[in-house]
Enzyme design. Structure first.
Site, PDB file in Angstrom:
ATOM      1  N   THR A   1       0.852  -1.196   0.000  1.00 48.32           N
ATOM      2  CA  THR A   1       0.000   0.000   0.000  1.00 48.32           C
ATOM      3  C   THR A   1       0.884   1.242   0.000  1.00 48.32           C
ATOM      4  O   THR A   1       0.645   2.193  -0.760  1.00 48.32           O
ATOM      5  CB  THR A   1      -0.930  -0.009   1.231  1.00 48.32           C
ATOM      6  OG1 THR A   1      -1.782  -1.154   1.141  1.00 48.32           O
ATOM      7  CG2 THR A   1      -1.774   1.252   1.296  1.00 48.32           C
TER       8      THR A   1
ATOM      9  N   ASN B   1      -5.917  -8.801  -8.348  1.00 47.25           N
ATOM     10  CA  ASN B   1      -6.052  -9.545  -7.100  1.00 47.25           C
ATOM     11  C   ASN B   1      -7.405 -10.219  -6.950  1.00 47.25           C
ATOM     12  O   ASN B   1      -7.543 -11.130  -6.148  1.00 47.25           O
ATOM     13  CB  ASN B   1      -5.796  -8.622  -5.910  1.00 47.25           C
ATOM     14  CG  ASN B   1      -6.558  -7.326  -6.022  1.00 47.25           C
ATOM     15  OD1 ASN B   1      -6.344  -6.538  -6.946  1.00 47.25           O
ATOM     16  ND2 ASN B   1      -7.461  -7.094  -5.100  1.00 47.25           N
TER      17      ASN B   1
ATOM     18  N   GLN C   1       0.418  -9.482  -6.700  1.00 47.83           N
ATOM     19  CA  GLN C   1      -0.172 -10.823  -6.843  1.00 47.83           C
ATOM     20  C   GLN C   1       0.642 -11.715  -7.773  1.00 47.83           C
ATOM     21  O   GLN C   1       0.484 -12.937  -7.744  1.00 47.83           O
ATOM     22  CB  GLN C   1      -1.624 -10.710  -7.333  1.00 47.83           C
ATOM     23  CG  GLN C   1      -2.568 -10.091  -6.310  1.00 47.83           C
ATOM     24  CD  GLN C   1      -2.835 -10.993  -5.107  1.00 47.83           C
ATOM     25  OE1 GLN C   1      -2.635 -12.212  -5.156  1.00 47.83           O
ATOM     26  NE2 GLN C   1      -3.282 -10.403  -4.009  1.00 47.83           N
TER      27      GLN C   1
ATOM     28  N   SER D   1       4.903  -6.930  -2.171  1.00 46.78           N
ATOM     29  CA  SER D   1       4.540  -7.116  -0.770  1.00 46.78           C
ATOM     30  C   SER D   1       5.056  -8.470  -0.311  1.00 46.78           C
ATOM     31  O   SER D   1       5.165  -9.392  -1.112  1.00 46.78           O
ATOM     32  CB  SER D   1       3.011  -7.061  -0.626  1.00 46.78           C
ATOM     33  OG  SER D   1       2.657  -7.186   0.741  1.00 46.78           O
TER      34      SER D   1
ATOM     35  N   THR E   1      13.749   3.998  10.525  1.00 47.24           N
ATOM     36  CA  THR E   1      14.619   2.857  10.816  1.00 47.24           C
ATOM     37  C   THR E   1      14.068   1.618  10.125  1.00 47.24           C
ATOM     38  O   THR E   1      12.868   1.343  10.201  1.00 47.24           O
ATOM     39  CB  THR E   1      14.684   2.631  12.336  1.00 47.24           C
ATOM     40  OG1 THR E   1      15.144   3.841  12.936  1.00 47.24           O
ATOM     41  CG2 THR E   1      15.625   1.485  12.684  1.00 47.24           C
TER      42      THR E   1
ATOM     43  N   CYS F   1     -10.507  -6.289   1.192  1.00 42.70           N
ATOM     44  CA  CYS F   1     -10.608  -4.884   1.594  1.00 42.70           C
ATOM     45  C   CYS F   1     -12.041  -4.404   1.523  1.00 42.70           C
ATOM     46  O   CYS F   1     -12.420  -3.480   2.215  1.00 42.70           O
ATOM     47  CB  CYS F   1      -9.762  -4.007   0.684  1.00 42.70           C
ATOM     48  SG  CYS F   1      -8.147  -4.679   0.392  1.00 42.70           S
TER      49      CYS F   1
HETATM   50  C1  LIG Z   1      -2.562  -6.950  -1.104  1.00 41.37           C
HETATM   51  C2  LIG Z   1      -2.365  -6.028  -2.247  1.00 41.37           C
HETATM   52  C3  LIG Z   1      -1.864  -4.728  -2.060  1.00 41.37           C
HETATM   53  C4  LIG Z   1      -1.587  -4.164  -0.694  1.00 41.37           C
HETATM   54  O1  LIG Z   1      -0.488  -4.772  -0.121  1.00 41.37           O
HETATM   55  P1  LIG Z   1      -0.185  -4.609   1.469  1.00 41.37           P
HETATM   56  O2  LIG Z   1       1.225  -5.099   1.590  1.00 41.37           O
HETATM   57  O3  LIG Z   1      -1.177  -5.495   2.150  1.00 41.37           O
HETATM   58  O4  LIG Z   1      -0.323  -3.178   1.814  1.00 41.37           O
HETATM   59  C5  LIG Z   1      -1.675  -3.941  -3.167  1.00 41.37           C
HETATM   60  N1  LIG Z   1      -1.942  -4.394  -4.389  1.00 41.37           N
HETATM   61  C6  LIG Z   1      -2.420  -5.632  -4.617  1.00 41.37           C
HETATM   62  C7  LIG Z   1      -2.693  -6.068  -6.002  1.00 41.37           C
HETATM   63  C8  LIG Z   1      -2.649  -6.481  -3.547  1.00 41.37           C
HETATM   64  O5  LIG Z   1      -3.144  -7.692  -3.779  1.00 41.37           O
END
Ligand SMILES: *Cc1c(COP(=O)(O)O)cnc(C)c1O
Length: 396
Positions: free
Chosen positions: A75, A154, A182, A202, A240, A327
């Site tokens: 995010t 996603n 994803q 992520s 940090t 979400c």
């Molecule tokens: C889960 C997801 C995010 C957000 O990732 P986080 O690390 O949970 O903030 C952004 N983009 C996609 C396509 C996701 O599936």
């Protein structure tokens, strides 16, 4: 199969941390706890661990380690790519192109910028959930400063034609960002083939810890920091470093590089069996492209049954899936992705997303296919609209 075992089939929402990842992280809490910005050995040891993680992540996407910048999740990476490029380039133009099916972490920053004088074009998708690169080309204006199109979706798992979009962006000299959260660890990624200047990643979607991610920023890309403070991450992202989480992310990416091919091969078989089994139920349809989709993604609409209701009934059977995206569940708005694909709201309400992972077996899939028809039948029996319209249509 242990009857009390939870069958977790929501890996697009998050994944369990791989025990090997946890093992790699543990020393960095209580014994190797140095701040990587310090220069005594406790600090340089932590710095070395962070740099090794950077190498593993860079290796999975084909970039240089010094082009990986750690963040507090994807995010933040998405927000940074969009706001950071917008702010760094606003003297050149204030127009951004993205798609209607992006994750909220891309859509919301774009909508935020709209409220602050930027203009955004949300490119439509076809009924298969795929962006047409020509639509991106047509949306380009003299003042376009950023194109952001996700690598794979996603919710419906569709893999986007990012290489074509990357070429178009390059022809016009416009920075291209792709959210590859994803795709990472499921299908091969190569930032040079894609031609992107930024890529969001992520850890927790591929068996790493939550709350850590990264943004790939190609050398020379103009981008303003989101966080100002200390000089970490070459003065681009203050704060940090979360060393244990970063080490975990690195290990998750290293394992993904080793296991991706085998995971994908195995999950594709399970995915296709699930799709075939679910579509045996009358009045169901597969959402998204039949083949240009992630190896672990199944997304279906079941007419005459609410997605949320099916999800809760499956939970009673110990099976975790999603309806729409994590979400948005909790609200009853139908998925913006399904609506963008032209699926009518009343049908979009009956969607289920099943996303497989390393733990899933053929037994899990058969168990799912055993319980779903009864659940669907139960909800349809309580739905007067369905009784009247669909059953009647079939018997005539
Ligand atoms: C889960 C997801 C995010 C957000 O990732 P986080 O690390 O949970 O903030 C952004 N983009 C996609 C396509 C996701 O599936």
């Amino acid at each position: 199969m242990n009857p009390n075992e939870i069958i977790y089939m929501d890996h697009a929402a998050t994944t369990p941390t791989d025990p090997r990842v946890l093992e790699a992280m543990l020393p960095y809490f209580c014994s190797r706890y140095g701040n990587p910005s310090t220069i005594y050995s406790l600090g340089t040891e932590a710095r070395a661990a962070v740099d090794e993680a950077r190498e593993h992540i860079a290796a999975l996407i084909g970039c240089n380690p010094d082009e990986i910048f750690f963040t507090g999740g994807a995010t933040e990476a998405d927000n940074w790519a969009i706001k950071g490029v917008a702010w760094a380039n606003e003297s050149r133009g204030r127009h951004i192109i993205t798609s209607a099916i992006e994750h909220h972490a891309v859509l919301e920053p774009c909508e935020f910028l709209q409220r602050h004088g930027f203009e955004v074009t949300f490119v439509r998708v076809g009924s298969d959930g795929i962006v047409d690169p020509e639509d991106v080309r047509k949306a380009i204006r003299k003042d376009t400063i950023l194109i952001s199109i996700m690598h794979s979706n996603n919710e419906v798992g569709t893999i986007q034609p990012v290489e074509e979009i990357g070429k178009i962006a390059a022809e016009h000299g416009i920075p291209f960002h792709t959210d590859a959260v994803q795709s990472a660890g499921k299908i091969p990624l190569d930032v040079n083939k894609i031609g992107c200047q930024m890529m969001s990643l992520s850890a927790h979607k591929l068996y790493g810890p939550k709350g850590v991610g990264a943004l790939y920023i190609k050398k020379g890309t103009r981008i303003t920091p989101l966080l100002h403070g200390g000089g970490q991450e070459k003065k681009k992202r203050a704060g940090t470093l979360n060393v244990p989480a970063i080490v975990g992310m690195g290990e998750a990416f290293r394992l993904a590089a080793e296991e991706m091919e085998e995971d994908a091969r195995r999950q594709t078989v399970l995915r296709d069996r699930l799709i075939q089994g679910i579509l045996q139920i009358p009045d169901t349809r597969l959402n998204g492209h039949p083949t240009k989709r992630l190896p672990n993604n199944v997304n279906v609409c079941v007419e005459g049954a609410e997605g949320e209701a099916m999800l809760l009934a499956l939970d009673e059977e110990g099976i975790c899936v999603s309806s729409g995206s994590a979400c948005t569940s909790g609200t009853l708005d139908p998925s913006h992705v399904l609506l963008a694909m032209g699926i009518p709201p009343e049908i979009a309400h009956g969607s289920l997303r099943i996303t497989l992972g390393r733990s899933n077996t053929a037994e899990h899939v058969e168990r799912f296919l055993e319980v779903l028809p009864g659940i669907v039948e139960r909800f349809r029996a309580m739905n007067p609209w369905y009784q009247k319209h669909r059953k009647a249509a079939r018997s005539s």
